[in-house]
Design a protein around this motif. Structure first.
Motif, PDB file in Angstrom:
ATOM      1  N   MET A   1       3.878 -23.627  -6.119  1.00  0.00           N
ATOM      2  CA  MET A   1       5.167 -23.328  -5.546  1.00  0.00           C
ATOM      3  C   MET A   1       4.997 -22.869  -4.099  1.00  0.00           C
ATOM      4  SD  MET A   1       7.976 -20.807  -7.115  1.00  0.00           S
ATOM      5  CE  MET A   1       8.646 -19.616  -6.033  1.00  0.00           C
ATOM      6  N   ARG A   2       5.815 -23.354  -3.245  1.00  0.00           N
ATOM      7  CA  ARG A   2       5.743 -23.008  -1.829  1.00  0.00           C
ATOM      8  C   ARG A   2       6.517 -21.717  -1.563  1.00  0.00           C
ATOM      9  NH1 ARG A   2       8.581 -25.083   3.059  1.00  0.00           N
ATOM     10  NH2 ARG A   2       7.109 -24.709   4.705  1.00  0.00           N
ATOM     11  N   VAL A   3       5.935 -20.839  -0.772  1.00  0.00           N
ATOM     12  CA  VAL A   3       6.580 -19.582  -0.405  1.00  0.00           C
ATOM     13  C   VAL A   3       7.422 -19.813   0.843  1.00  0.00           C
ATOM     14  CG1 VAL A   3       6.176 -17.208   0.356  1.00  0.00           C
ATOM     15  CG2 VAL A   3       4.709 -18.220  -1.386  1.00  0.00           C
ATOM     16  N   ILE A   4       8.626 -19.272   0.842  1.00  0.00           N
ATOM     17  CA  ILE A   4       9.491 -19.364   2.016  1.00  0.00           C
ATOM     18  C   ILE A   4       8.820 -18.608   3.154  1.00  0.00           C
ATOM     19  CG2 ILE A   4      11.763 -18.814   2.973  1.00  0.00           C
ATOM     20  CD1 ILE A   4      11.830 -20.895   0.732  1.00  0.00           C
ATOM     21  N   SER A   5       8.699 -19.245   4.307  1.00  0.00           N
ATOM     22  CA  SER A   5       8.017 -18.609   5.421  1.00  0.00           C
ATOM     23  C   SER A   5       8.774 -18.864   6.716  1.00  0.00           C
ATOM     24  CB  SER A   5       6.587 -19.155   5.524  1.00  0.00           C
ATOM     25  OG  SER A   5       5.865 -18.408   6.468  1.00  0.00           O
ATOM     26  N   LEU A   6       8.390 -18.170   7.732  1.00  0.00           N
ATOM     27  CA  LEU A   6       8.944 -18.325   9.062  1.00  0.00           C
ATOM     28  C   LEU A   6       7.829 -17.978  10.043  1.00  0.00           C
ATOM     29  CD1 LEU A   6      11.101 -15.204   9.829  1.00  0.00           C
ATOM     30  CD2 LEU A   6       9.921 -15.467   7.686  1.00  0.00           C
ATOM     31  N   PRO A   7       7.959 -18.376  11.291  1.00  0.00           N
ATOM     32  CA  PRO A   7       6.905 -18.036  12.249  1.00  0.00           C
ATOM     33  C   PRO A   7       6.996 -16.569  12.671  1.00  0.00           C
ATOM     34  CG  PRO A   7       8.648 -19.247  13.356  1.00  0.00           C
ATOM     35  CD  PRO A   7       8.991 -19.233  11.887  1.00  0.00           C
ATOM     36  N   CYS A   8       5.915 -16.067  13.213  1.00  0.00           N
ATOM     37  CA  CYS A   8       5.902 -14.712  13.756  1.00  0.00           C
ATOM     38  C   CYS A   8       6.977 -14.621  14.849  1.00  0.00           C
ATOM     39  CB  CYS A   8       4.526 -14.407  14.350  1.00  0.00           C
ATOM     40  SG  CYS A   8       4.449 -12.821  15.218  1.00  0.00           S
ATOM     41  N   ARG A  18       2.348 -11.337   2.192  1.00  0.00           N
ATOM     42  CA  ARG A  18       1.339 -10.464   1.595  1.00  0.00           C
ATOM     43  C   ARG A  18       1.830  -9.823   0.311  1.00  0.00           C
ATOM     44  NH1 ARG A  18      -2.919 -12.400   2.687  1.00  0.00           N
ATOM     45  NH2 ARG A  18      -4.292 -10.935   3.655  1.00  0.00           N
ATOM     46  N   LYS A  19       3.109  -9.503   0.253  1.00  0.00           N
ATOM     47  CA  LYS A  19       3.671  -8.939  -0.973  1.00  0.00           C
ATOM     48  C   LYS A  19       5.184  -9.076  -0.918  1.00  0.00           C
ATOM     49  CE  LYS A  19       3.741  -4.169   0.743  1.00  0.00           C
ATOM     50  NZ  LYS A  19       3.296  -2.806   0.513  1.00  0.00           N
ATOM     51  N   SER A  20       5.804  -8.919  -2.072  1.00  0.00           N
ATOM     52  CA  SER A  20       7.259  -8.946  -2.127  1.00  0.00           C
ATOM     53  C   SER A  20       7.737  -7.869  -3.088  1.00  0.00           C
ATOM     54  CB  SER A  20       7.757 -10.324  -2.563  1.00  0.00           C
ATOM     55  OG  SER A  20       7.379 -10.584  -3.896  1.00  0.00           O
ATOM     56  N   ARG A  21       8.981  -7.493  -2.901  1.00  0.00           N
ATOM     57  CA  ARG A  21       9.574  -6.446  -3.739  1.00  0.00           C
ATOM     58  C   ARG A  21      11.019  -6.829  -4.013  1.00  0.00           C
ATOM     59  NH1 ARG A  21      10.817  -0.246  -2.192  1.00  0.00           N
ATOM     60  NH2 ARG A  21      11.630  -1.256  -0.345  1.00  0.00           N
ATOM     61  N   LYS A  28      15.490  -9.793  -2.128  1.00  0.00           N
ATOM     62  CA  LYS A  28      14.052  -9.522  -2.203  1.00  0.00           C
ATOM     63  C   LYS A  28      13.530  -9.269  -0.789  1.00  0.00           C
ATOM     64  CE  LYS A  28      11.284 -11.754  -4.967  1.00  0.00           C
ATOM     65  NZ  LYS A  28      10.369 -12.688  -5.628  1.00  0.00           N
ATOM     66  N   GLU A  29      12.660  -8.267  -0.656  1.00  0.00           N
ATOM     67  CA  GLU A  29      11.952  -8.017   0.608  1.00  0.00           C
ATOM     68  C   GLU A  29      10.588  -8.683   0.530  1.00  0.00           C
ATOM     69  OE1 GLU A  29      13.386  -3.667   2.234  1.00  0.00           O
ATOM     70  OE2 GLU A  29      11.427  -3.853   1.300  1.00  0.00           O
ATOM     71  N   ILE A  30      10.172  -9.323   1.635  1.00  0.00           N
ATOM     72  CA  ILE A  30       8.863  -9.969   1.691  1.00  0.00           C
ATOM     73  C   ILE A  30       8.124  -9.433   2.909  1.00  0.00           C
ATOM     74  CG2 ILE A  30       7.619 -12.169   1.817  1.00  0.00           C
ATOM     75  CD1 ILE A  30      10.295 -13.462   0.794  1.00  0.00           C
ATOM     76  N   PHE A  43       5.435  -7.527   9.362  1.00  0.00           N
ATOM     77  CA  PHE A  43       6.863  -7.234   9.309  1.00  0.00           C
ATOM     78  C   PHE A  43       7.436  -7.544   7.941  1.00  0.00           C
ATOM     79  CE2 PHE A  43       6.309 -11.569  10.699  1.00  0.00           C
ATOM     80  CZ  PHE A  43       7.318 -12.296  10.078  1.00  0.00           C
ATOM     81  N   VAL A  44       8.613  -7.006   7.688  1.00  0.00           N
ATOM     82  CA  VAL A  44       9.321  -7.229   6.431  1.00  0.00           C
ATOM     83  C   VAL A  44      10.551  -8.072   6.732  1.00  0.00           C
ATOM     84  CG1 VAL A  44      10.586  -6.127   4.537  1.00  0.00           C
ATOM     85  CG2 VAL A  44       8.512  -5.064   5.437  1.00  0.00           C
ATOM     86  N   ALA A  45      10.750  -9.108   5.925  1.00  0.00           N
ATOM     87  CA  ALA A  45      11.937  -9.957   6.027  1.00  0.00           C
ATOM     88  C   ALA A  45      12.671  -9.913   4.699  1.00  0.00           C
ATOM     89  CB  ALA A  45      11.524 -11.392   6.370  1.00  0.00           C
ATOM     90  N   GLY A  46      13.922 -10.307   4.716  1.00  0.00           N
ATOM     91  CA  GLY A  46      14.726 -10.299   3.500  1.00  0.00           C
ATOM     92  C   GLY A  46      15.074 -11.699   3.043  1.00  0.00           C
TER      93      GLY A  46
END
Length: 86
Positions: A1-8, A18-21, A28-30, A43-46
């Motif tokens: 499964m691919r993780v949703i990502s974005l550039p720095c 690195r982790k999610s909550r 969810k926070e990532i 950084f943390v993204a939502g």
């Protein structure tokens, strides 16, 4: 499964999740870490559920997710067409 990502957001390099909550069924926070060693930004993204595009066959009665205006508009058109067919 691919993780949703974005550039720095600073150097636009690749980041790794690195982790999610999970904070709620809709949010969810990532935590992401930049892979550019010269940047090193962490950084943390939502990730948030915003709207429904197709209704669930197993809906949770206590969960309220707005229905997309596009879907609502199409459903209203279908209902009005069905009224004329009957």
């Amino acid at each position: 499964m691919r993780v949703i990502s974005l550039p720095c957001p600073h150097c636009e390099s690749r980041v790794l999740a690195r982790k999610s909550r999970t904070l709620s069924p809709l949010f969810k926070e990532i935590t992401y870490m930049c892979q550019n060693p010269d940047c090193g930004h962490t950084f943390v993204a939502g990730l948030e559920v915003l709207r429904t595009l197709s209704l669930s066959a197993l809906p949770k009665t206590n969960l309220r997710i707005p229905i997309s205006q596009h879907v609502r508009h199409n459903a209203a058109n279908q209902l009005s067409l069905n009224l004329f067919v009957a």
